[in-house]
Design an enzyme around this catalytic site. Sequence first.
Site, PDB file in Angstrom:
ATOM      1  CG  HIS A 134      -7.454  -1.070   5.380  1.00 34.03           C
ATOM      2  ND1 HIS A 134      -7.500  -1.465   4.110  1.00 34.03           N
ATOM      3  CD2 HIS A 134      -6.088  -0.610   5.388  1.00 34.03           C
ATOM      4  CE1 HIS A 134      -6.290  -0.955   3.239  1.00 34.03           C
ATOM      5  NE2 HIS A 134      -5.554  -0.373   4.182  1.00 34.03           N
ATOM      6  CG  HIS A 173      -2.239  -0.058   1.998  1.00 35.12           C
ATOM      7  ND1 HIS A 173      -1.697   1.190   2.370  1.00 35.12           N
ATOM      8  CD2 HIS A 173      -1.503  -1.046   2.308  1.00 35.12           C
ATOM      9  CE1 HIS A 173      -0.614   0.559   3.269  1.00 35.12           C
ATOM     10  NE2 HIS A 173      -0.310  -0.619   3.096  1.00 35.12           N
ATOM     11  CG  ASP A 259      -0.004   4.829   2.132  1.00 36.18           C
ATOM     12  OD1 ASP A 259      -0.889   5.096   1.017  1.00 36.18           O
ATOM     13  OD2 ASP A 259      -1.110   3.717   2.899  1.00 36.18           O
TER      14      ASP A 259
HETATM   15 ZN   LIG Z   1      -2.357   2.902   2.891  1.00 40.43          ZN
END
Ligand SMILES: [Zn+2]
Length: 329
Positions: A134, A173, A259
């Site tokens: 990110h 993500h 995750d």
């Molecule tokens: Zn993640």
Amino acid sequence: MHHPIVSDNSQVCLYYGEELARYGFGDGHPFGPDRLGAFWQEAQRQGLDQAARLCEPAVADETSLGRFHTPDYIARVKAQSVTGEGYLDYGDTPAFAGVYEAASTVVGTVLDAVRRIMDRECRRALVPIAGLHHGRRDTAAGFCVFNDCGVAIETLLQVHKLERVGYVDIDAHHGDGVFYAFEDNPAVIFADIHEDGHHLYPGTGHSYETGAGAAKGTKLNLPMPPGADDALFLERWHQVEDFLRRHKPQFLLLQCGADSLAGDPITHMAYSKAAHAHAAERLCALADELCEGRVLAMGGGGYNRRNLAVAWSAVLDAFLHAPTETDQD
Ligand SMILES: [Zn+2]
């Protein structure tokens, strides 16, 4: 066909060391400093630490960080690393004392793996605490201070002069920090399977986001519905393989965030470690086919400690057991 463990353990490098564990936001935080230890215990239990070649963490210098990040941002992290106060973004990623050194260690360790693979000191490598996808060129985001994936890509292009670098991301993500930094760069072959941005941070990675300008078509975003399981992963995975074969990257990076396994406290996906094992095994085969075997995995997210331990161990196990060109003749 038999799949022997690679007899020469110099083929797979595994990075482990206290300095790498330090990248964490304090005890009790989802991204705490205990994540490396949780993985290590499981890797030891499975004997994987004995089968791999252990390597020490390394620290990136400012020149290397500057291949991806802006000088102003590097200076800001350095300053806040001394005080340990405030946030490095708009409120997700707190500074802590020594954050500059810890984040530089994540990047430096990934760059050490890149160098070893390019120099043929090893064929495959895993850096467990890494894959901070990110991080933006000029700011932190979502627990990610310096974007080791981005620095690795820039290094492969600028220093090693590769023409095409492949990046595959199976974290829950979307890898927005990598995607937007290279959205208009056709040299970066980007494939990302993630939980649909309508349900999860960072809200991006829609299927119509395929790259910009000359890079149109060099990016593949595959959003998954919440609750997506192994069967759906395997079904979509074929698209990743077809995409990589079409674009022929010369090096494969895998962000193998855990995750996306069932039971993560901050996402809603339902894979088992089999998804990670499959991705790692298939990328070894694709790397042999397209990239002279070069594949580097970065641990990524994963906030359920048991999940990250088994998912990253599955990746390492696949790297150790995948057949190589020499086995296949
Ligand atoms: Zn993640």
